[in-house]
Design a protein around this motif. Structure first.
Motif, PDB file in Angstrom:
ATOM      1  N   PHE A   7      -7.965 -18.079  10.362  1.00 18.31           N
ATOM      2  CA  PHE A   7      -7.810 -17.048   9.333  1.00 18.31           C
ATOM      3  C   PHE A   7      -6.572 -16.189   9.598  1.00 18.31           C
ATOM      4  O   PHE A   7      -5.852 -15.820   8.680  1.00 18.31           O
ATOM      5  CB  PHE A   7      -9.067 -16.169   9.291  1.00 18.31           C
ATOM      6  CG  PHE A   7      -8.996 -15.053   8.299  1.00 18.31           C
ATOM      7  CD1 PHE A   7      -9.088 -15.298   6.943  1.00 18.31           C
ATOM      8  CD2 PHE A   7      -8.820 -13.744   8.731  1.00 18.31           C
ATOM      9  CE1 PHE A   7      -9.014 -14.266   6.032  1.00 18.31           C
ATOM     10  CE2 PHE A   7      -8.747 -12.709   7.828  1.00 18.31           C
ATOM     11  CZ  PHE A   7      -8.841 -12.967   6.464  1.00 18.31           C
ATOM     12  N   LEU A   8      -6.308 -15.866  10.856  1.00 18.19           N
ATOM     13  CA  LEU A   8      -5.156 -15.042  11.189  1.00 18.19           C
ATOM     14  C   LEU A   8      -3.829 -15.758  10.978  1.00 18.19           C
ATOM     15  O   LEU A   8      -2.815 -15.123  10.669  1.00 18.19           O
ATOM     16  CB  LEU A   8      -5.252 -14.566  12.645  1.00 18.19           C
ATOM     17  CG  LEU A   8      -6.326 -13.523  12.944  1.00 18.19           C
ATOM     18  CD1 LEU A   8      -6.351 -13.203  14.435  1.00 18.19           C
ATOM     19  CD2 LEU A   8      -6.093 -12.261  12.142  1.00 18.19           C
ATOM     20  N   THR A   9      -3.818 -17.065  11.142  1.00 23.18           N
ATOM     21  CA  THR A   9      -2.574 -17.819  10.984  1.00 23.18           C
ATOM     22  C   THR A   9      -2.373 -18.348   9.568  1.00 23.18           C
ATOM     23  O   THR A   9      -1.299 -18.859   9.253  1.00 23.18           O
ATOM     24  CB  THR A   9      -2.533 -18.997  11.967  1.00 23.18           C
ATOM     25  OG1 THR A   9      -3.655 -19.847  11.727  1.00 23.18           O
ATOM     26  CG2 THR A   9      -2.559 -18.509  13.401  1.00 23.18           C
ATOM     27  N   ASP A  10      -3.368 -18.214   8.700  1.00 23.97           N
ATOM     28  CA  ASP A  10      -3.270 -18.702   7.327  1.00 23.97           C
ATOM     29  C   ASP A  10      -2.358 -17.781   6.519  1.00 23.97           C
ATOM     30  O   ASP A  10      -2.577 -16.590   6.434  1.00 23.97           O
ATOM     31  CB  ASP A  10      -4.658 -18.756   6.694  1.00 23.97           C
ATOM     32  CG  ASP A  10      -4.644 -19.406   5.330  1.00 23.97           C
ATOM     33  OD1 ASP A  10      -3.651 -20.080   4.994  1.00 23.97           O
ATOM     34  OD2 ASP A  10      -5.628 -19.223   4.588  1.00 23.97           O
ATOM     35  N   LYS A  11      -1.328 -18.340   5.904  1.00 22.02           N
ATOM     36  CA  LYS A  11      -0.357 -17.548   5.154  1.00 22.02           C
ATOM     37  C   LYS A  11      -0.382 -17.879   3.659  1.00 22.02           C
ATOM     38  O   LYS A  11       0.539 -17.515   2.925  1.00 22.02           O
ATOM     39  CB  LYS A  11       1.044 -17.810   5.694  1.00 22.02           C
ATOM     40  CG  LYS A  11       1.198 -17.582   7.173  1.00 22.02           C
ATOM     41  CD  LYS A  11       2.120 -16.442   7.421  1.00 22.02           C
ATOM     42  CE  LYS A  11       2.456 -16.322   8.883  1.00 22.02           C
ATOM     43  NZ  LYS A  11       1.660 -15.391   9.595  1.00 22.02           N
ATOM     44  N   SER A  12      -1.399 -18.521   3.177  1.00 25.48           N
ATOM     45  CA  SER A  12      -1.402 -18.998   1.794  1.00 25.48           C
ATOM     46  C   SER A  12      -1.469 -17.868   0.776  1.00 25.48           C
ATOM     47  O   SER A  12      -0.921 -17.983  -0.312  1.00 25.48           O
ATOM     48  CB  SER A  12      -2.566 -19.962   1.571  1.00 25.48           C
ATOM     49  OG  SER A  12      -3.795 -19.298   1.789  1.00 25.48           O
ATOM     50  N   GLY A  13      -2.105 -16.739   1.072  1.00 27.08           N
ATOM     51  CA  GLY A  13      -2.202 -15.650   0.106  1.00 27.08           C
ATOM     52  C   GLY A  13      -1.202 -14.538   0.346  1.00 27.08           C
ATOM     53  O   GLY A  13      -1.209 -13.531  -0.349  1.00 27.08           O
ATOM     54  N   ALA A  14      -0.308 -14.711   1.289  1.00 28.87           N
ATOM     55  CA  ALA A  14       0.627 -13.637   1.658  1.00 28.87           C
ATOM     56  C   ALA A  14       1.587 -13.312   0.523  1.00 28.87           C
ATOM     57  O   ALA A  14       1.905 -12.147   0.293  1.00 28.87           O
ATOM     58  CB  ALA A  14       1.394 -14.027   2.910  1.00 28.87           C
ATOM     59  N   THR A  15       2.048 -14.305  -0.207  1.00 31.50           N
ATOM     60  CA  THR A  15       3.000 -14.065  -1.277  1.00 31.50           C
ATOM     61  C   THR A  15       2.388 -13.226  -2.384  1.00 31.50           C
ATOM     62  O   THR A  15       3.018 -12.300  -2.884  1.00 31.50           O
ATOM     63  CB  THR A  15       3.512 -15.401  -1.844  1.00 31.50           C
ATOM     64  OG1 THR A  15       4.060 -16.172  -0.777  1.00 31.50           O
ATOM     65  CG2 THR A  15       4.572 -15.185  -2.881  1.00 31.50           C
ATOM     66  N   ALA A  16       1.161 -13.510  -2.758  1.00 29.92           N
ATOM     67  CA  ALA A  16       0.494 -12.741  -3.806  1.00 29.92           C
ATOM     68  C   ALA A  16       0.304 -11.294  -3.371  1.00 29.92           C
ATOM     69  O   ALA A  16       0.505 -10.369  -4.162  1.00 29.92           O
ATOM     70  CB  ALA A  16      -0.845 -13.374  -4.148  1.00 29.92           C
ATOM     71  N   VAL A  17      -0.039 -11.083  -2.133  1.00 28.62           N
ATOM     72  CA  VAL A  17      -0.214  -9.720  -1.618  1.00 28.62           C
ATOM     73  C   VAL A  17       1.121  -8.991  -1.612  1.00 28.62           C
ATOM     74  O   VAL A  17       1.198  -7.819  -1.996  1.00 28.62           O
ATOM     75  CB  VAL A  17      -0.830  -9.754  -0.199  1.00 28.62           C
ATOM     76  CG1 VAL A  17      -0.837  -8.381   0.423  1.00 28.62           C
ATOM     77  CG2 VAL A  17      -2.232 -10.326  -0.250  1.00 28.62           C
ATOM     78  N   GLU A  18       2.172  -9.659  -1.213  1.00 30.64           N
ATOM     79  CA  GLU A  18       3.500  -9.039  -1.197  1.00 30.64           C
ATOM     80  C   GLU A  18       3.939  -8.652  -2.603  1.00 30.64           C
ATOM     81  O   GLU A  18       4.486  -7.567  -2.817  1.00 30.64           O
ATOM     82  CB  GLU A  18       4.516  -9.979  -0.566  1.00 30.64           C
ATOM     83  CG  GLU A  18       4.315 -10.156   0.920  1.00 30.64           C
ATOM     84  CD  GLU A  18       5.151 -11.279   1.491  1.00 30.64           C
ATOM     85  OE1 GLU A  18       5.852 -11.972   0.712  1.00 30.64           O
ATOM     86  OE2 GLU A  18       5.110 -11.473   2.716  1.00 30.64           O
ATOM     87  N   TYR A  19       3.716  -9.526  -3.577  1.00 33.50           N
ATOM     88  CA  TYR A  19       4.068  -9.199  -4.954  1.00 33.50           C
ATOM     89  C   TYR A  19       3.240  -8.020  -5.464  1.00 33.50           C
ATOM     90  O   TYR A  19       3.745  -7.163  -6.190  1.00 33.50           O
ATOM     91  CB  TYR A  19       3.884 -10.404  -5.875  1.00 33.50           C
ATOM     92  CG  TYR A  19       5.001 -11.407  -5.795  1.00 33.50           C
ATOM     93  CD1 TYR A  19       6.328 -11.004  -5.838  1.00 33.50           C
ATOM     94  CD2 TYR A  19       4.741 -12.759  -5.675  1.00 33.50           C
ATOM     95  CE1 TYR A  19       7.362 -11.922  -5.763  1.00 33.50           C
ATOM     96  CE2 TYR A  19       5.761 -13.691  -5.600  1.00 33.50           C
ATOM     97  CZ  TYR A  19       7.068 -13.256  -5.655  1.00 33.50           C
ATOM     98  OH  TYR A  19       8.094 -14.170  -5.590  1.00 33.50           O
ATOM     99  N   GLY A  20       1.981  -7.964  -5.099  1.00 33.59           N
ATOM    100  CA  GLY A  20       1.131  -6.847  -5.504  1.00 33.59           C
ATOM    101  C   GLY A  20       1.605  -5.535  -4.912  1.00 33.59           C
ATOM    102  O   GLY A  20       1.652  -4.505  -5.598  1.00 33.59           O
ATOM    103  N   LEU A  21       1.971  -5.547  -3.636  1.00 30.92           N
ATOM    104  CA  LEU A  21       2.487  -4.335  -3.006  1.00 30.92           C
ATOM    105  C   LEU A  21       3.817  -3.912  -3.622  1.00 30.92           C
ATOM    106  O   LEU A  21       4.058  -2.719  -3.837  1.00 30.92           O
ATOM    107  CB  LEU A  21       2.657  -4.551  -1.505  1.00 30.92           C
ATOM    108  CG  LEU A  21       1.366  -4.659  -0.701  1.00 30.92           C
ATOM    109  CD1 LEU A  21       1.678  -5.059   0.733  1.00 30.92           C
ATOM    110  CD2 LEU A  21       0.615  -3.353  -0.730  1.00 30.92           C
ATOM    111  N   LEU A  22       4.657  -4.870  -3.923  1.00 35.10           N
ATOM    112  CA  LEU A  22       5.943  -4.562  -4.536  1.00 35.10           C
ATOM    113  C   LEU A  22       5.757  -3.967  -5.933  1.00 35.10           C
ATOM    114  O   LEU A  22       6.412  -2.983  -6.294  1.00 35.10           O
ATOM    115  CB  LEU A  22       6.799  -5.824  -4.607  1.00 35.10           C
ATOM    116  CG  LEU A  22       8.230  -5.673  -5.084  1.00 35.10           C
ATOM    117  CD1 LEU A  22       9.000  -4.746  -4.142  1.00 35.10           C
ATOM    118  CD2 LEU A  22       8.906  -7.021  -5.146  1.00 35.10           C
ATOM    119  N   ALA A  23       4.856  -4.531  -6.712  1.00 38.84           N
ATOM    120  CA  ALA A  23       4.593  -4.013  -8.054  1.00 38.84           C
ATOM    121  C   ALA A  23       4.023  -2.599  -7.992  1.00 38.84           C
ATOM    122  O   ALA A  23       4.398  -1.737  -8.791  1.00 38.84           O
ATOM    123  CB  ALA A  23       3.628  -4.940  -8.796  1.00 38.84           C
TER     124      ALA A  23
END
Length: 57
Positions: A7-23
């Motif tokens: 779970f700690l090494t899984d990066k599959s949802g990182a992009t969506a979280v980054e876009y959400g934080l940026l928005a």
């Protein structure tokens, strides 16, 4: 423990979280910026309104 490590090494949802934080950061910046702009705009409109009211008829 292996599941937790995976779970700690899984990066599959990182992009969506980054876009959400940026928005959300852009939204907060726009709200703050437009808040300051609206105060100055109201000042200009008040001056125009006063000038129209005080104009000779």
């Amino acid at each position: 423990m292996k599941t937790f490590a995976h779970f700690l090494t899984d990066k599959s949802g990182a992009t969506a979280v980054e876009y959400g934080l940026l928005a959300s950061l852009i939204s907060v910046g726009m709200i703050v910026g437009l808040g300051g702009f609206s105060d100055s705009l109201l000042g200009v409109l008040d001056k125009i309104s006063t000038a129209i009211k005080d104009a000779p008829k």
